[in-house]
Design a protein around this motif. Structure first.
Motif, PDB file in Angstrom:
ATOM      1  N   UNK A 135      19.659   3.224  -6.384  1.00 43.61           N
ATOM      2  CA  UNK A 135      19.294   4.366  -5.562  1.00 43.61           C
ATOM      3  C   UNK A 135      18.049   4.018  -4.757  1.00 43.61           C
ATOM      4  N   UNK A 136      17.801   4.718  -3.645  1.00 41.15           N
ATOM      5  CA  UNK A 136      16.602   4.417  -2.859  1.00 41.15           C
ATOM      6  C   UNK A 136      15.319   4.436  -3.679  1.00 41.15           C
ATOM      7  N   UNK A 137      15.175   5.408  -4.558  1.00 46.95           N
ATOM      8  CA  UNK A 137      13.973   5.468  -5.389  1.00 46.95           C
ATOM      9  C   UNK A 137      13.891   4.242  -6.302  1.00 46.95           C
ATOM     10  N   UNK A 188      12.501   9.004   0.542  1.00 49.62           N
ATOM     11  CA  UNK A 188      13.132   9.348   1.813  1.00 49.62           C
ATOM     12  C   UNK A 188      13.051   8.175   2.789  1.00 49.62           C
ATOM     13  N   UNK A 189      11.884   7.538   2.870  1.00 47.91           N
ATOM     14  CA  UNK A 189      11.725   6.381   3.754  1.00 47.91           C
ATOM     15  C   UNK A 189      12.580   5.210   3.280  1.00 47.91           C
ATOM     16  N   UNK A 190      12.675   5.021   1.962  1.00 47.51           N
ATOM     17  CA  UNK A 190      13.522   3.952   1.426  1.00 47.51           C
ATOM     18  C   UNK A 190      14.983   4.199   1.757  1.00 47.51           C
ATOM     19  N   UNK A 191      15.417   5.462   1.674  1.00 49.51           N
ATOM     20  CA  UNK A 191      16.804   5.794   2.012  1.00 49.51           C
ATOM     21  C   UNK A 191      17.107   5.460   3.466  1.00 49.51           C
ATOM     22  N   UNK A 192      16.156   5.723   4.351  1.00 49.52           N
ATOM     23  CA  UNK A 192      16.354   5.402   5.770  1.00 49.52           C
ATOM     24  C   UNK A 192      16.437   3.891   5.980  1.00 49.52           C
ATOM     25  N   UNK A 193      15.612   3.120   5.263  1.00 46.56           N
ATOM     26  CA  UNK A 193      15.661   1.660   5.375  1.00 46.56           C
ATOM     27  C   UNK A 193      16.984   1.117   4.862  1.00 46.56           C
ATOM     28  N   UNK A 213       0.813  -1.207   0.000  1.00 45.31           N
ATOM     29  CA  UNK A 213       0.000   0.000   0.000  1.00 45.31           C
ATOM     30  C   UNK A 213       0.851   1.264   0.000  1.00 45.31           C
ATOM     31  N   UNK A 214       2.068   1.153   0.529  1.00 43.07           N
ATOM     32  CA  UNK A 214       2.997   2.284   0.498  1.00 43.07           C
ATOM     33  C   UNK A 214       4.252   1.831  -0.249  1.00 43.07           C
ATOM     34  N   UNK A 215       4.760   2.721  -1.112  1.00 42.69           N
ATOM     35  CA  UNK A 215       5.749   2.310  -2.109  1.00 42.69           C
ATOM     36  C   UNK A 215       7.049   1.788  -1.515  1.00 42.69           C
ATOM     37  N   UNK A 216       7.444   2.266  -0.342  1.00 45.43           N
ATOM     38  CA  UNK A 216       8.745   1.880   0.202  1.00 45.43           C
ATOM     39  C   UNK A 216       8.704   0.610   1.051  1.00 45.43           C
ATOM     40  N   UNK A 217       7.496   0.149   1.413  1.00 44.21           N
ATOM     41  CA  UNK A 217       7.409  -0.918   2.409  1.00 44.21           C
ATOM     42  C   UNK A 217       7.943  -2.276   1.938  1.00 44.21           C
ATOM     43  N   UNK A 218       7.715  -2.713   0.689  1.00 45.37           N
ATOM     44  CA  UNK A 218       8.318  -3.988   0.285  1.00 45.37           C
ATOM     45  C   UNK A 218       9.842  -3.999   0.422  1.00 45.37           C
TER      46      UNK A 218
END
Length: 283
Positions: free
Chosen positions: A123-125, A149-154, A82-87
């Motif tokens: 890259x995170x994106x 931004x959330x992906x970069x933190x993960x 449901x949110x792009x960075x979660x997988x």
């Protein structure tokens, strides 16, 4: 400053990306990321034969190799679309993925202590988009600024796994060309990765499909691109036509060569062309 930039100041580096070429020749097929002993043997043979100054560990490829045989983890990722960075967050937080990646890094560092050891990853994106697609996420879900931004933190949290692995550098691959305004925005969003790299004394770099003007804001320590850019040294990507016999321009100051050896190239041709690249670094 870590070894990549310091070494390139002393002598011109040669960075060879060869997994797709060398794995069929030396490892019997695809890179054996899940088999540490086989991976180390392949890396030793490839570096002995080809002579790259840089040893790379492509973290997305390692994760994909694990996911291919872990339906439970793929299922967990599929539940988080449901949110792009979660997988991606689920994938890089996985204990087996972290354990395999760290064990590979430690073994490769021990096997090739003189190489400049670089973690390579999208890259995170881009990595978030790849993980979302793998998890079956809707193509209408965009990896926007918040998701990147959330992906970069993960990813930054994942990179702490390698704190004691003897890493020298981290390279992020960005698939899209940036103008100056985009560069300032996206480099700021990727800062969690840069912060972890600098905390551990690693050089951090970006590979772009086209040269980027970073402006006055914080930029990477080094770049990889078709032409010089950024505030630090640039790894100039060797054109594909070089492997077909074309010449290269004379070496430029504060640059080094980054060569992607073509999959399926004839070994005789590869060795002959590599001899020319070594001449450019003074070997």
């Amino acid at each position: 400053m870590s070894r990549l930039i310091e070494t390139n100041r002393a002598r011109r580096l040669l960075w060879l990306n060869h997994d797709g070429y060398s794995a069929p020749l030396l490892a019997g097929g695809n890179p054996p990321w899940r088999n540490i002993a086989a991976c180390v043997a392949w890396a030793r043979q490839a570096h002995g034969l080809l002579g790259s100054d840089v040893l790379t560990l492509p973290l997305a490829d390692v994760a994909m190799a694990w996911l291919a045989l872990d339906p439970a983890l793929r299922g967990e990722m599929a539940e988080k679309t449901k949110r792009a960075h979660l997988p991606l967050k689920v994938c890089v937080a996985s204990a087996p993925v972290r354990e395999l990646s760290a064990a590979l890094a430690t073994a490769l560092r021990a096997a090739l202590p003189d190489a400049i050891f670089t973690l390579v990853l999208p890259s995170p994106r881009d990595w978030a988009a790849q993980a979302l697609a793998l998890a079956g996420g809707s193509p209408e879900i965009d990896v926007d600024e918040d998701a990147a931004d959330a992906a970069a933190s993960a990813i930054a949290d994942f990179l702490r796994t390698f704190a004691t692995a003897g890493i020298d550098a981290v390279l992020l691959h960005e698939s899209r060309a940036w103008d100056a305004d985009e560069a300032a925005l996206w480099l700021d969003l990727y800062q969690p990765v840069a912060n972890v790299a600098r905390h551990y004394g690693w050089d951090w770099g970006m590979r772009w499909p086209a040269a980027v003007e970073c402006g006055n804001g914080p930029g990477p320590d080094f770049s990889v691109a078709p032409s010089p850019c950024g505030g630090g040294p640039t790894g100039l990507v060797v054109p594909a036509t070089f492997w077909q016999g074309d010449d290269l321009p004379a070496p430029r100051p504060d640059t080094f060569d980054v060569a992607d050896i073509p999959v399926g190239a004839r070994p005789e041709t590869v060795l002959a062309r590599l001899a020319l690249l070594r001449e450019r670094k003074g070997d």
